[in-house]
Design a protein around this motif. Sequence first.
Motif, PDB file in Angstrom:
ATOM      1  N   LEU A 133      -4.397  -0.896  -8.830  1.00 48.06           N
ATOM      2  CA  LEU A 133      -4.939  -1.709 -10.511  1.00 48.06           C
ATOM      3  C   LEU A 133      -4.729  -2.891 -10.124  1.00 48.06           C
ATOM      4  O   LEU A 133      -4.302  -4.373 -10.731  1.00 48.06           O
ATOM      5  N   GLY A 134      -5.128  -3.405  -8.318  1.00 46.26           N
ATOM      6  CA  GLY A 134      -4.644  -4.528  -8.450  1.00 46.26           C
ATOM      7  C   GLY A 134      -3.552  -5.385  -7.687  1.00 46.26           C
ATOM      8  O   GLY A 134      -4.003  -6.395  -7.572  1.00 46.26           O
ATOM      9  N   ASN A 135      -2.408  -4.290  -7.473  1.00 47.92           N
ATOM     10  CA  ASN A 135      -1.294  -5.553  -7.521  1.00 47.92           C
ATOM     11  C   ASN A 135      -1.137  -5.800  -6.067  1.00 47.92           C
ATOM     12  O   ASN A 135      -0.274  -6.431  -5.367  1.00 47.92           O
ATOM     13  N   CYS A 136      -2.190  -5.232  -5.033  1.00 50.55           N
ATOM     14  CA  CYS A 136      -2.072  -5.733  -3.135  1.00 50.55           C
ATOM     15  C   CYS A 136      -3.146  -7.056  -3.185  1.00 50.55           C
ATOM     16  O   CYS A 136      -3.610  -7.357  -2.287  1.00 50.55           O
ATOM     17  N   ASN A 137      -3.884  -7.182  -4.432  1.00 53.56           N
ATOM     18  CA  ASN A 137      -4.512  -8.395  -3.722  1.00 53.56           C
ATOM     19  C   ASN A 137      -4.441  -9.256  -3.475  1.00 53.56           C
ATOM     20  O   ASN A 137      -4.734 -10.200  -2.735  1.00 53.56           O
ATOM     21  N   ASP A 138      -3.493 -10.156  -3.672  1.00 58.10           N
ATOM     22  CA  ASP A 138      -3.259 -11.146  -3.706  1.00 58.10           C
ATOM     23  C   ASP A 138      -2.603 -11.185  -2.092  1.00 58.10           C
ATOM     24  O   ASP A 138      -2.860 -12.329  -1.400  1.00 58.10           O
ATOM     25  N   HIS A 192       1.126  -0.979  -0.252  1.00 55.98           N
ATOM     26  CA  HIS A 192       0.275   0.398  -0.424  1.00 55.98           C
ATOM     27  C   HIS A 192       0.668   1.683   0.486  1.00 55.98           C
ATOM     28  O   HIS A 192       0.222   2.601  -0.339  1.00 55.98           O
ATOM     29  N   ALA A 193       1.997   0.992   0.234  1.00 56.57           N
ATOM     30  CA  ALA A 193       2.629   2.961   1.020  1.00 56.57           C
ATOM     31  C   ALA A 193       3.147   3.082  -0.655  1.00 56.57           C
ATOM     32  O   ALA A 193       3.927   4.085  -1.358  1.00 56.57           O
ATOM     33  N   LYS A 194       3.302   1.696  -1.680  1.00 55.94           N
ATOM     34  CA  LYS A 194       4.012   2.215  -3.496  1.00 55.94           C
ATOM     35  C   LYS A 194       3.020   2.662  -3.779  1.00 55.94           C
ATOM     36  O   LYS A 194       3.492   3.302  -4.705  1.00 55.94           O
ATOM     37  N   GLY A 195       2.125   3.770  -2.952  1.00 52.78           N
ATOM     38  CA  GLY A 195       1.153   4.119  -4.011  1.00 52.78           C
ATOM     39  C   GLY A 195      -0.703   3.907  -4.294  1.00 52.78           C
ATOM     40  O   GLY A 195      -0.575   3.124  -4.358  1.00 52.78           O
ATOM     41  N   PHE A 196      -1.025   5.391  -4.051  1.00 53.75           N
ATOM     42  CA  PHE A 196      -3.098   5.088  -4.588  1.00 53.75           C
ATOM     43  C   PHE A 196      -2.853   3.842  -6.167  1.00 53.75           C
ATOM     44  O   PHE A 196      -3.064   3.206  -6.313  1.00 53.75           O
TER      45      PHE A 196
END
Length: 76
Positions: free
Chosen positions: A25-30, A16-20
Amino acid sequence: RHAECAEIMSALEECHAKGFLYKSLGNCNDTKKKVSDCLSAARMKRIQDNREAARAKKEEYKQKIRELHKSLGLDD
């Protein structure tokens, strides 16, 4: 509070710290799914432990009542 999930939660915070835009874009969903699964498993274990403790306490109470009835001569 959830020591067994701390590592996965830290990974999610880093994601989440990588930015909004990164997280939108769903990169944290897993990682989010892994956190949810871990917390769910921890909750289920806590529920099971609480049930076992309640059963033991209830059985202890019943045993004390039986002993009391026996000592008072109220056996069935």
